[in-house]
Design a protein around this motif. Structure first.
Motif, PDB file in Angstrom:
ATOM      1  N   ALA A  79       0.829  -1.208   0.000  1.00 24.42           N
ATOM      2  CA  ALA A  79       0.000   0.000   0.000  1.00 24.42           C
ATOM      3  C   ALA A  79       0.865   1.259   0.000  1.00 24.42           C
ATOM      4  N   LYS A  80       2.086   1.150   0.519  1.00 22.66           N
ATOM      5  CA  LYS A  80       2.996   2.282   0.568  1.00 22.66           C
ATOM      6  C   LYS A  80       4.104   2.188  -0.473  1.00 22.66           C
ATOM      7  N   ASN A  81       4.058   1.152  -1.303  1.00 24.01           N
ATOM      8  CA  ASN A  81       5.111   0.957  -2.317  1.00 24.01           C
ATOM      9  C   ASN A  81       6.503   0.969  -1.682  1.00 24.01           C
ATOM     10  N   THR A  82       6.634   0.314  -0.558  1.00 21.75           N
ATOM     11  CA  THR A  82       7.888   0.363   0.181  1.00 21.75           C
ATOM     12  C   THR A  82       8.273  -1.019   0.689  1.00 21.75           C
ATOM     13  N   MET A  83       9.574  -1.299   0.600  1.00 18.31           N
ATOM     14  CA  MET A  83      10.141  -2.516   1.147  1.00 18.31           C
ATOM     15  C   MET A  83      11.098  -2.120   2.264  1.00 18.31           C
ATOM     16  N   TYR A  84      11.253  -3.006   3.248  1.00 14.15           N
ATOM     17  CA  TYR A  84      12.079  -2.703   4.399  1.00 14.15           C
ATOM     18  C   TYR A  84      13.094  -3.808   4.648  1.00 14.15           C
ATOM     19  N   LEU A  85      14.158  -3.426   5.329  1.00  9.08           N
ATOM     20  CA  LEU A  85      15.126  -4.400   5.818  1.00  9.08           C
ATOM     21  C   LEU A  85      15.463  -4.014   7.250  1.00  9.08           C
ATOM     22  N   GLN A  86      14.938  -4.786   8.185  1.00  9.87           N
ATOM     23  CA  GLN A  86      15.258  -4.570   9.595  1.00  9.87           C
ATOM     24  C   GLN A  86      16.526  -5.349   9.914  1.00  9.87           C
ATOM     25  N   MET A  87      17.546  -4.646  10.354  1.00  5.80           N
ATOM     26  CA  MET A  87      18.842  -5.263  10.622  1.00  5.80           C
ATOM     27  C   MET A  87      19.162  -5.144  12.112  1.00  5.80           C
ATOM     28  N   ASN A  88      19.243  -6.268  12.769  1.00  6.38           N
ATOM     29  CA  ASN A  88      19.562  -6.319  14.199  1.00  6.38           C
ATOM     30  C   ASN A  88      20.896  -7.026  14.417  1.00  6.38           C
ATOM     31  N   SER A  89      21.443  -6.849  15.605  1.00  7.09           N
ATOM     32  CA  SER A  89      22.709  -7.500  15.970  1.00  7.09           C
ATOM     33  C   SER A  89      23.759  -7.286  14.888  1.00  7.09           C
ATOM     34  N   LEU A  90      23.899  -6.066  14.475  1.00  5.98           N
ATOM     35  CA  LEU A  90      24.816  -5.755  13.376  1.00  5.98           C
ATOM     36  C   LEU A  90      26.264  -6.031  13.765  1.00  5.98           C
ATOM     37  N   LYS A  91      27.025  -6.464  12.759  1.00  7.47           N
ATOM     38  CA  LYS A  91      28.433  -6.799  12.930  1.00  7.47           C
ATOM     39  C   LYS A  91      29.273  -5.924  11.998  1.00  7.47           C
ATOM     40  N   PRO A  92      30.532  -5.719  12.323  1.00  5.10           N
ATOM     41  CA  PRO A  92      31.383  -4.934  11.418  1.00  5.10           C
ATOM     42  C   PRO A  92      31.403  -5.485   9.987  1.00  5.10           C
ATOM     43  N   GLU A  93      31.293  -6.790   9.846  1.00  4.38           N
ATOM     44  CA  GLU A  93      31.307  -7.378   8.499  1.00  4.38           C
ATOM     45  C   GLU A  93      30.022  -7.108   7.718  1.00  4.38           C
ATOM     46  N   ASP A  94      29.028  -6.492   8.356  1.00  7.76           N
ATOM     47  CA  ASP A  94      27.832  -6.071   7.632  1.00  7.76           C
ATOM     48  C   ASP A  94      28.032  -4.726   6.943  1.00  7.76           C
ATOM     49  N   THR A  95      29.156  -4.090   7.190  1.00 10.23           N
ATOM     50  CA  THR A  95      29.455  -2.809   6.561  1.00 10.23           C
ATOM     51  C   THR A  95      29.491  -2.959   5.046  1.00 10.23           C
ATOM     52  N   ALA A  96      28.679  -2.151   4.356  1.00 15.55           N
ATOM     53  CA  ALA A  96      28.571  -2.249   2.904  1.00 15.55           C
ATOM     54  C   ALA A  96      27.612  -1.171   2.414  1.00 15.55           C
ATOM     55  N   VAL A  97      27.574  -1.012   1.104  1.00  9.97           N
ATOM     56  CA  VAL A  97      26.495  -0.259   0.478  1.00  9.97           C
ATOM     57  C   VAL A  97      25.366  -1.253   0.206  1.00  9.97           C
ATOM     58  N   TYR A  98      24.180  -0.906   0.659  1.00 10.15           N
ATOM     59  CA  TYR A  98      23.023  -1.780   0.502  1.00 10.15           C
ATOM     60  C   TYR A  98      22.141  -1.256  -0.635  1.00 10.15           C
ATOM     61  N   TYR A  99      21.777  -2.177  -1.512  1.00  3.48           N
ATOM     62  CA  TYR A  99      20.973  -1.852  -2.683  1.00  3.48           C
ATOM     63  C   TYR A  99      19.655  -2.617  -2.652  1.00  3.48           C
ATOM     64  N   CYS A 100      18.588  -1.962  -3.058  1.00  7.06           N
ATOM     65  CA  CYS A 100      17.353  -2.700  -3.262  1.00  7.06           C
ATOM     66  C   CYS A 100      17.159  -2.925  -4.760  1.00  7.06           C
ATOM     67  N   SER A 101      16.415  -3.963  -5.048  1.00  7.18           N
ATOM     68  CA  SER A 101      16.200  -4.367  -6.433  1.00  7.18           C
ATOM     69  C   SER A 101      14.765  -4.819  -6.605  1.00  7.18           C
ATOM     70  N   ALA A 102      14.298  -4.764  -7.859  1.00  7.13           N
ATOM     71  CA  ALA A 102      12.922  -5.162  -8.149  1.00  7.13           C
ATOM     72  C   ALA A 102      12.856  -5.830  -9.507  1.00  7.13           C
ATOM     73  N   GLY A 103      11.855  -6.719  -9.643  1.00 12.95           N
ATOM     74  CA  GLY A 103      11.629  -7.310 -10.946  1.00 12.95           C
ATOM     75  C   GLY A 103      12.523  -8.492 -11.243  1.00 12.95           C
ATOM     76  N   TRP A 104      12.407  -9.516 -10.453  1.00 10.85           N
ATOM     77  CA  TRP A 104      13.208 -10.734 -10.684  1.00 10.85           C
ATOM     78  C   TRP A 104      12.791 -11.384 -12.003  1.00 10.85           C
ATOM     79  N   THR A 105      13.797 -11.649 -12.855  1.00  7.76           N
ATOM     80  CA  THR A 105      13.523 -12.195 -14.189  1.00  7.76           C
ATOM     81  C   THR A 105      13.807 -13.695 -14.268  1.00  7.76           C
ATOM     82  N   GLY A 106      14.378 -14.215 -13.223  1.00 10.29           N
ATOM     83  CA  GLY A 106      14.820 -15.606 -13.252  1.00 10.29           C
ATOM     84  C   GLY A 106      16.324 -15.724 -13.312  1.00 10.29           C
ATOM     85  N   ILE A 107      16.955 -14.697 -13.850  1.00 13.30           N
ATOM     86  CA  ILE A 107      18.423 -14.685 -13.885  1.00 13.30           C
ATOM     87  C   ILE A 107      18.994 -13.420 -13.278  1.00 13.30           C
TER      88      ILE A 107
END
Length: 118
Positions: A75-103
């Protein structure tokens, strides 16, 4: 055509939490499987989580299972990622994507930086 805009990244201490959002334009948001990926410096982009069009199925990378939770609000056209217990190795640029084509995904956001300090 779908445009995706991520937000919610930032700097957090190890053990902390963040919630990322991915806002999508377009009336077909609710028909798309969507996903989160991340890319750390010097590494390839890797899959984090995905969710089907109605939230009925979710897929997780082993590295985040039990700590990260994907969800969506069509209804809000929004996706979320709740991230808990974060670790230093989670450091990154996070990207969202849409429209899975199979590949791959058709649409990508510009990314949001997540930095976890030890």
């Amino acid at each position: 055509q779908v445009q995706l805009v991520e937000s919610g990244g930032g700097l957090v201490q190890a053990g902390g939490s963040l919630r990322l959002s991915c806002a999508a334009s377009g009336r077909t948001f609710s028909t798309y499987t969507m996903g989160w990926f991340r890319q750390a410096p010097g590494k390839e982009r890797e899959f984090v989580q995905a969710i089907t069009y109605n939230g009925g199925r979710k897929y997780y990378a082993d590295s985040v299972k039990g700590r990260f939770t994907i969800s969506r609000d069509n209804a809000k056209n929004t996706m979320y990622l709740q991230m808990n217990s974060l670790k230093p190795e989670d450091t990154a640029v996070y990207y969202c994507s849409a429209g899975w084509t199979g590949i791959g995904y058709d649409y990508w956001g510009q990314g949001t930086q997540v930095t976890v300090s030890s």
